[in-house]
Write an enzyme that holds these catalytic residues in place. Sequence first.
Site, PDB file in Angstrom:
ATOM      1  N   GLY A   1      88.179  29.129 -49.512  1.00  0.00           N
ATOM      2  CA  GLY A   1      86.852  29.480 -49.764  1.00  0.00           C
ATOM      3  C   GLY A   1      86.230  28.784 -50.883  1.00  0.00           C
ATOM      4  O   GLY A   1      86.896  27.628 -51.229  1.00  0.00           O
TER       5      GLY A   1
ATOM      6  N   GLY B   1      84.576  28.346 -54.756  1.00  0.00           N
ATOM      7  CA  GLY B   1      84.669  28.861 -56.232  1.00  0.00           C
ATOM      8  C   GLY B   1      85.741  28.225 -57.052  1.00  0.00           C
ATOM      9  O   GLY B   1      86.603  27.446 -56.766  1.00  0.00           O
ATOM     10  N   ASN B   2      85.925  28.632 -58.077  1.00  0.00           N
ATOM     11  CA  ASN B   2      86.694  28.407 -59.183  1.00  0.00           C
ATOM     12  C   ASN B   2      88.277  28.604 -58.856  1.00  0.00           C
ATOM     13  O   ASN B   2      88.954  27.512 -59.003  1.00  0.00           O
ATOM     14  CB  ASN B   2      86.654  28.925 -60.636  1.00  0.00           C
ATOM     15  CG  ASN B   2      85.048  28.649 -60.989  1.00  0.00           C
ATOM     16  OD1 ASN B   2      84.721  27.607 -60.815  1.00  0.00           O
ATOM     17  ND2 ASN B   2      84.376  29.881 -61.404  1.00  0.00           N
TER      18      ASN B   2
ATOM     19  N   GLU C   1      85.082  25.811 -43.846  1.00  0.00           N
ATOM     20  CA  GLU C   1      83.568  26.166 -43.844  1.00  0.00           C
ATOM     21  C   GLU C   1      82.957  25.323 -45.081  1.00  0.00           C
ATOM     22  O   GLU C   1      81.823  25.136 -44.909  1.00  0.00           O
ATOM     23  CB  GLU C   1      83.216  27.716 -43.922  1.00  0.00           C
ATOM     24  CG  GLU C   1      83.609  28.324 -45.240  1.00  0.00           C
ATOM     25  CD  GLU C   1      83.129  29.799 -45.217  1.00  0.00           C
ATOM     26  OE1 GLU C   1      82.968  30.398 -44.076  1.00  0.00           O
ATOM     27  OE2 GLU C   1      83.311  30.411 -46.148  1.00  0.00           O
TER      28      GLU C   1
ATOM     29  N   ASN D   1      77.725  38.637 -53.191  1.00  0.00           N
ATOM     30  CA  ASN D   1      77.208  37.826 -51.999  1.00  0.00           C
ATOM     31  C   ASN D   1      77.077  37.894 -50.612  1.00  0.00           C
ATOM     32  O   ASN D   1      76.216  37.536 -50.004  1.00  0.00           O
ATOM     33  CB  ASN D   1      77.958  36.374 -52.322  1.00  0.00           C
ATOM     34  CG  ASN D   1      77.939  35.948 -53.921  1.00  0.00           C
ATOM     35  OD1 ASN D   1      77.071  35.840 -54.351  1.00  0.00           O
ATOM     36  ND2 ASN D   1      79.258  35.264 -54.264  1.00  0.00           N
TER      37      ASN D   1
ATOM     38  N   GLY E   1      82.438  33.972 -44.687  1.00  0.00           N
ATOM     39  CA  GLY E   1      83.364  33.566 -43.471  1.00  0.00           C
ATOM     40  C   GLY E   1      84.893  34.087 -43.778  1.00  0.00           C
ATOM     41  O   GLY E   1      85.611  33.935 -43.089  1.00  0.00           O
TER      42      GLY E   1
END
Length: 495
Positions: free
Chosen positions: A256, A258-259, A282, A372, A376
């Site tokens: 995914g 992000g950090n 994705e 959010n 996915g």
Amino acid sequence: MTYRILTPQEAASYINNGDGVGISGFTLSGTPKAVLPEVAKRAEEIHATGKPFKINLYSGASTGDTIDGVLTRANALNFRAPFISNPTVRNAINEKEIIYTDLHLSLMAQDLRYGYLGKVNVAILEAIDITPDGKVYLTTAGGIGQTVANLADRIIIERNTYHHTMGLHDVYEPLDPPYRREIPIYKASDRAGKPYVQVDPKKVIGIVEVYQPNEQVVFKELDPVTRKIGENVVEFILNDIKRGIIPATGLPIQSGIGNVANAVLKALGENDELPVLDLYSEVLQDSVIGLMEKGRVNVGSTCSLSLSQECLQHVYDNIEFFRDRLILRPSEISNHPEIIRRLGLIAMNTAIAIDLYGCVNSSHIGGTRLMNGIGGSGDFARNAYVSIFTCPSTQKGGMISSIVPMVTHTDHTEHDVRVVVTEWGVADLRGKGPDERAKLLIENCAHPEYRNLLWDYLKITKKGHVSHNIVASLAMHATYDSDGDMRKIDWSKYL
């Protein structure tokens, strides 16, 4: 065919109150830049006359402030799907000012084709260029461009000359039932479609000339917690390879955004004990580009190049190296369950909270406030070879535990959550019963300050296949709401 050149204002005049508007792009990448801000201005002008003006907006995933933000501030959004990240639209959705449908991203294009979400009147596609016979070469994301172009009555092309590299896209749209066939992708590097979106030239009302980069992607620097989560994921995968659970040649990786995701990918790419990686995901972030150049990533199949401007320019400057290593697909294909299961992905996604039996909340803070959306993560979690959810063990300086008796909102049931990783360790839930799952999550993943509290909860539960105290199951959340710290929970009130 010769297309008209339109100003952004002229293009916006073709979008009317109640229209469904479908756009290209996925996250901040590949979305139109010029027309929708003018739609927002038009909405404000029409509102000033006392008349209504709102649109329904369909995208591949989230957008940035130049779309979700400006449209929300102009009170120009009626409906939004399938995912958001902009704080302005998030607040409006949580205040029930905008209707929002949270969808698995793989379903967005399909649900539009099936007619579940309403009419697409206008499609706006950001493109490098369009040919006279209607070949549209998209910029930095796949999204739902082909589907909205097929469904729309009118098409607007934003020709963004900031982007200048064709050939990375692989556009494939499945047939709808009962005519659907298998999707011919058998490894991450396969291409099944065309490098362009094909549109009907007669539907193109004009081209808007643009020179503008994607909105900037900003991530926090890695910290000790995220680094440790990455190390724990690597240790888990290496152990499964040694046990023969994961093939020695490795399996494609999905991660995914992000950090935490950045930390995991960095740790995976820098460990020489792991095989060279194929990515089928994705979103690809900056870290992947560096790993390709180091020879640690063979291929990156994605829906979106979610790169910083500097990193994207580096890709453009070295396109001959990256051309055969990067593939941009529609979100329906990058997230398609058939392909995910066929390729046997190792899927890694981020959780907000995880309960003692493995249910995951990935979308709603406190069960009510949208963050959010599911994105996915569900596409990958249910269909992956192994599904890993990661998160820090605590939030808000330790006042919130990410491991709780019961999550306030369930996006992923225990049936789809195979492995949980925090900075404290790994809970391998595969083949485990509910009591074993709870034990592993408490001992291996919960923060030490919360372990005894979680054990104490289990002592007051009603025993069954899954043990719970229905009254007390959400008490840690309630304690945070009332006292600002979950550690202040008093289980004696529920005896």
